[in-house]
Design a protein around this motif. Structure first.
Motif, short mmCIF file in Angstrom:
data_model
loop_
_atom_site.label_atom_id
_atom_site.label_comp_id
_atom_site.label_asym_id
_atom_site.label_seq_id
_atom_site.Cartn_x
_atom_site.Cartn_y
_atom_site.Cartn_z
N GLY A 289 0.81 -1.20 0.00
CA GLY A 289 0.00 0.00 0.00
C GLY A 289 0.85 1.26 0.00
N GLY A 290 0.19 2.40 0.16
CA GLY A 290 0.91 3.66 0.16
C GLY A 290 1.03 4.25 -1.24
N TRP A 291 1.76 5.38 -1.32
CA TRP A 291 1.89 6.10 -2.59
C TRP A 291 3.34 6.27 -3.03
CZ3 TRP A 291 -2.60 6.46 -4.94
CH2 TRP A 291 -3.77 6.47 -4.17
N HIS A 292 4.24 5.95 -2.16
CA HIS A 292 5.66 6.07 -2.49
C HIS A 292 6.39 4.82 -1.99
CE1 HIS A 292 4.29 10.28 -2.48
NE2 HIS A 292 5.23 10.49 -3.38
N TRP A 293 7.31 4.32 -2.83
CA TRP A 293 8.06 3.13 -2.46
C TRP A 293 9.55 3.32 -2.79
CZ3 TRP A 293 3.77 3.21 -5.59
CH2 TRP A 293 2.58 2.73 -5.02
N ALA A 294 10.37 2.66 -2.02
CA ALA A 294 11.81 2.62 -2.31
C ALA A 294 12.13 1.21 -2.80
CB ALA A 294 12.63 2.95 -1.07
N VAL A 295 12.74 1.13 -3.96
CA VAL A 295 13.18 -0.15 -4.52
C VAL A 295 14.69 -0.22 -4.33
CG1 VAL A 295 13.32 -1.60 -6.58
CG2 VAL A 295 11.29 -0.17 -6.18
N VAL B 52 19.33 2.28 -5.36
CA VAL B 52 18.13 2.65 -4.60
C VAL B 52 17.33 3.63 -5.45
CG1 VAL B 52 17.20 3.71 -2.52
CG2 VAL B 52 19.28 2.32 -2.39
N LYS B 53 16.08 3.29 -5.73
CA LYS B 53 15.21 4.14 -6.54
C LYS B 53 13.92 4.45 -5.79
CE LYS B 53 17.75 3.84 -10.38
NZ LYS B 53 18.41 5.01 -11.01
N LEU B 54 13.54 5.72 -5.77
CA LEU B 54 12.27 6.13 -5.18
C LEU B 54 11.21 6.17 -6.28
CD1 LEU B 54 13.43 9.01 -2.79
CD2 LEU B 54 12.88 6.63 -2.22
N CYS B 55 10.09 5.51 -6.03
CA CYS B 55 9.06 5.35 -7.06
C CYS B 55 7.70 5.85 -6.56
CB CYS B 55 8.93 3.88 -7.45
SG CYS B 55 10.50 3.12 -7.97
N LYS B 56 6.94 6.45 -7.49
CA LYS B 56 5.62 6.97 -7.14
C LYS B 56 4.49 6.18 -7.80
CE LYS B 56 7.31 11.71 -6.54
NZ LYS B 56 7.17 13.13 -6.97
N THR B 57 4.80 5.36 -8.78
CA THR B 57 3.77 4.57 -9.47
C THR B 57 4.24 3.12 -9.59
OG1 THR B 57 4.67 4.93 -11.69
CG2 THR B 57 3.15 6.61 -10.83
N TYR B 58 3.29 2.24 -9.89
CA TYR B 58 3.64 0.83 -10.07
C TYR B 58 4.54 0.64 -11.29
CZ TYR B 58 -0.14 -0.02 -6.72
OH TYR B 58 -0.94 -0.03 -5.60
N ASN B 59 4.33 1.46 -12.32
CA ASN B 59 5.18 1.36 -13.50
C ASN B 59 6.63 1.72 -13.16
OD1 ASN B 59 3.19 0.51 -15.27
ND2 ASN B 59 2.60 2.61 -15.86
N GLU B 60 6.81 2.71 -12.29
CA GLU B 60 8.16 3.08 -11.88
C GLU B 60 8.80 1.97 -11.05
OE1 GLU B 60 8.15 6.82 -9.89
OE2 GLU B 60 7.53 7.95 -11.68
N VAL B 61 7.99 1.29 -10.23
CA VAL B 61 8.50 0.15 -9.45
C VAL B 61 8.97 -0.94 -10.39
CG1 VAL B 61 7.87 -1.70 -7.85
CG2 VAL B 61 7.10 0.64 -7.41
N ALA C 57 9.87 -0.65 -13.54
CA ALA C 57 11.05 -0.21 -14.30
C ALA C 57 12.31 -0.26 -13.45
CB ALA C 57 10.82 1.22 -14.83
N ALA C 58 12.20 0.16 -12.19
CA ALA C 58 13.35 0.13 -11.29
C ALA C 58 13.82 -1.31 -11.06
CB ALA C 58 13.01 0.81 -9.97
#
Length: 395
Positions: free
Chosen positions: A39-45, A60-69, A71-72
């Motif tokens: 859940g949430g709106w921001h994730w660190a991969v 380490v990548k900070l992501c705001k969307t599932y697509n960014e997750v 891609a990271a």
């Protein structure tokens, strides 16, 4: 033995250390699933490798969307991450950690290390988190707080409070920081760790104290009684030569030189490396075959040393006490005949059954260079390695 960040956080959480919610993933699709479950709106991969400095290296990548997750994860998995601690070869990323990225106001450094000089656990803390401790010591030495723990009583709450107040925390934050420090110390003590590092330990806007990153190292000699920790070992993150050495109960550490060393006894191995340096050479490894150097173990040591392509000569230095020189000599001859030993070999034997060992070497008919003293053996190895290097360049 080192473990991954997510494993360290799992262990520390069992001792009351607060961490952000996260999950491990082995594929981009699994990473997206983890993000939806968290859940949430921001994730660190985060790439899971045994190294610091991942953020600066793109791990380490900070992501705001599932697509960014996705891609990271796709960018990291299967790639070699090169940091300032891995060397130019880097380390392959086989898993990632997806974590809820919570906003925070402060970053703190907190570390627990085994200080062998004073035989105590030393706690190191600084209000300058997010930096390597070496950088903090260089740029802000006055900001480093240290406490040496008395093992008879362990870390006391008042000692943890002194550190917390020294870091400039308020009353709410102090109580949570104390719980974190006491939990880290218990984990260090109860799991036979040699290092626990939380960098950074962050303070959120609502006064929570969270371990945003975590590293743990453990005493290999105690793993037999810590099966749950031993099961966390990731051999893909270790030097394959050291993994092979462990399978044969050989004490091995790879170095950058070109003279392979096969020695019985840790002290003698250190002295052998010193003599090689004194003679103008550079050792390729530390290798202690131990007191029970059977022919099979010596042969295994040869295979291990020869697996290093930088080795241009091998020095076998054995001072036999419990061991026997004739056993070692048989192992050397056996290795030379069964393996492709295509580099010069220098052997120095002393101690029990020395004469018998020398006879085995001389009667083998193999091009083995014998030496009577360690100094002579080191000089012969350096000379042989130099000659082998010149031949390789000429060819």
């Amino acid at each position: 033995m080192d473990i991954h960040e997510y494993q360290a956080k799992e262990l520390l959480a069992n001792f009351g250390v607060a961490t952000p919610r996260g999950a491990v993933a082995y594929s981009p699709d699994q990473a997206v699933y983890c993000a939806t479950e968290l859940g949430g709106w921001h994730w660190a991969v985060k790439a899971q490798v045994h190294s610091g400095g991942r953020g600066k290296a793109g791990g380490v990548k900070l992501c705001k969307t599932y697509n960014e997750v996705r891609a990271a994860a796709n960018e990291m998995l299967g790639k070699h991450l090169v940091t300032n601690q891995t060397g130019p070869e880097g380390k392959v990323v086989q898993r990632i950690y997806v974590e809820v990225a919570e906003p925070f106001e402060r970053e703190i450094y907190l570390g627990f290390v085994l200080d062998r000089k004073v035989e105590r656990v030393r706690i190191i803390a600084s209000r300058f988190g997010g930096m390597e401790i070496e950088e903090i010591a260089k740029e802000h030495p006055e900001e480093i707080l240290q406490v040496v723990v008395e093992p008879a009583v362990g870390l006391q709450a008042f000692e943890a409070r002194e550190i917390a107040f020294g870091l400039g925390l308020n009353l709410k934050q102090v109580s949570r920081a104390v719980a974190t420090m006491l939990g880290c110390y218990r984990a260090f003590r109860d799991l036979d760790a040699t290092m626990v590092e939380i960098n950074p330990l962050v303070v959120t806007k609502d006064d929570r104290v969270l371990a945003l990153d975590a590293k743990m190292s453990f005493d290999d000699n105690a793993l037999f009684r810590r099966s749950s920790v031993a099961d966390m070992r990731d051999h893909s993150q270790e030097d394959p030569r050291e993994v092979q050495a462990a399978e044969h109960n050989l004490n091995y550490v790879g170095l950058d030189g070109d003279i392979g060393c096969i020695v019985n006894g840790a002290g003698l191995a250190m002295a052998t490396m010193d003599m090689i340096k004194y003679a103008g050479g550079s050792p390729a490894n530390f290798l202690d075959v131990g007191g029970g150097a059977s022919p099979e173990r010596v042969a295994a040591a040869f295979r291990l040393v020869l697996s290093d392509r930088n080795v241009k000569a091998i020095l076998v230095n054995v001072f036999a006490g419990i061991n026997r020189c004739d056993w070692v000599a048989e192992g050397v001859v056996q290795a030379c005949r069964s393996l492709d030993v295509n580099v010069p070999l220098v052997v120095r034997l002393a101690g029990t059954n020395y004469e018998a060992g020398r006879d085995i070497i001389e009667k083998s008919g193999l091009p083995i260079i014998s030496a009577d003293t360690l100094a002579n053996a080191a000089q012969a190895a350096v000379t042989a390695a130099s000659g082998a290097g010149k031949q390789a360049r000429a060819s």
